[in-house]
Motif scaffolding. Structure first.
Motif, short mmCIF file in Angstrom:
data_model
loop_
_atom_site.label_atom_id
_atom_site.label_comp_id
_atom_site.label_asym_id
_atom_site.label_seq_id
_atom_site.Cartn_x
_atom_site.Cartn_y
_atom_site.Cartn_z
N SER A 26 4.68 49.30 50.82
CA SER A 26 6.02 49.33 51.39
C SER A 26 7.05 48.77 50.41
CB SER A 26 6.06 48.53 52.69
OG SER A 26 5.17 49.09 53.62
N PHE A 27 6.69 47.70 49.72
CA PHE A 27 7.59 47.12 48.73
C PHE A 27 7.88 48.11 47.61
CE2 PHE A 27 8.06 44.96 44.64
CZ PHE A 27 9.22 44.24 44.87
N VAL A 28 6.83 48.75 47.10
CA VAL A 28 7.00 49.71 46.01
C VAL A 28 7.89 50.87 46.47
CG1 VAL A 28 5.78 51.42 44.59
CG2 VAL A 28 4.91 49.09 44.77
N ALA A 29 7.61 51.41 47.65
CA ALA A 29 8.39 52.55 48.15
C ALA A 29 9.84 52.16 48.42
CB ALA A 29 7.75 53.11 49.41
N GLY A 30 10.04 50.99 49.03
CA GLY A 30 11.40 50.54 49.32
C GLY A 30 12.21 50.25 48.07
N TRP A 32 11.64 51.42 45.00
CA TRP A 32 11.84 52.64 44.23
C TRP A 32 12.95 53.49 44.85
CZ3 TRP A 32 11.10 57.85 45.46
CH2 TRP A 32 11.19 58.72 44.37
N THR A 33 12.92 53.65 46.17
CA THR A 33 13.94 54.46 46.84
C THR A 33 15.31 53.83 46.71
OG1 THR A 33 12.25 55.19 48.41
CG2 THR A 33 14.54 55.60 49.00
N ALA A 34 15.40 52.52 46.89
CA ALA A 34 16.69 51.84 46.78
C ALA A 34 17.22 51.92 45.34
CB ALA A 34 16.56 50.39 47.21
N ALA A 35 16.34 51.80 44.36
CA ALA A 35 16.78 51.91 42.97
C ALA A 35 17.22 53.33 42.65
CB ALA A 35 15.66 51.49 42.03
N LEU A 36 16.53 54.31 43.22
CA LEU A 36 16.87 55.71 42.99
C LEU A 36 18.27 56.04 43.48
CD1 LEU A 36 15.80 58.50 42.04
CD2 LEU A 36 15.03 58.85 44.41
N PHE A 37 18.64 55.49 44.64
CA PHE A 37 19.95 55.77 45.22
C PHE A 37 20.96 54.64 45.00
CE2 PHE A 37 17.07 58.41 47.85
CZ PHE A 37 17.60 59.64 47.51
N TRP A 43 18.80 47.23 51.87
CA TRP A 43 18.38 48.62 52.07
C TRP A 43 16.93 48.81 51.62
CZ3 TRP A 43 20.31 52.15 55.05
CH2 TRP A 43 21.67 52.11 55.38
N ALA A 44 16.56 48.19 50.51
CA ALA A 44 15.18 48.28 50.04
C ALA A 44 14.22 47.69 51.07
CB ALA A 44 15.03 47.57 48.70
N ALA A 45 14.60 46.56 51.67
CA ALA A 45 13.76 45.94 52.69
C ALA A 45 13.65 46.83 53.92
CB ALA A 45 14.32 44.57 53.06
#
Length: 134
Positions: A26-30, A32-37, A43-45
């Motif tokens: 969940s940390f990796v996905a959050g 990565w997605t927050a950094a992407l956008f 928001w990452a959390a």
């Protein structure tokens, strides 16, 4: 009153392994997605929590073959992420990064195996409760 068996401590430790793997993914996905956008930490959390809930819900509804395929893909992705992070930002040697990636893969594979066992035990318990006379 429920009696605590000798297996309960083993089950508790295995549950922590599942929780650690779910937190890692969940940390990796959050992140990565927050950094992407270009989103912030909150928001990452939020994305990480949503991913954790969706992963647990989806994994509990899969059949055995689909579960094993997804577990293998996620385990390989987790190992690659650990290797990439160790080689990139941390700048560890290739051997150290490989060992860390192998450890991450072992922990993720063990967590998926244990989650499958937890689901099997829960389904057996629920079936026995449904068949038990009232």
């Amino acid at each position: 009153m429920a009696r605590i068996s000798g297996r309960s401590m083993v089950r508790l430790r295995a549950g922590f392994l599942v929780l650690a793997a779910l937190s890692y993914l969940s940390f990796v996905a959050g992140r990565w997605t927050a950094a992407l956008f270009s989103l912030g930490f909150l928001w990452a959390a939020a994305i990480g929590i949503l991913v954790a809930l969706l992963l647990a819900l989806a994994a509990s509804r899969l059949d055995r073959v689909a579960y094993l395929i997804i577990a293998a893909i996620v385990t390989l992705f987790g190992a690659f992420t650990a290797y990439d992070f160790a080689r990139g930002p941390i700048d560890f040697s290739q051997g150290t990064a490989t060992v860390l990636a192998f450890i991450a893969a072992l922990l993720l594979a063990a967590a998926f195996w244990d989650f499958a066992n937890l689901l099997r035990e829960f389904r057996a318990w629920a079936a026995s409760r449904a068949e038990a006379p009232r």
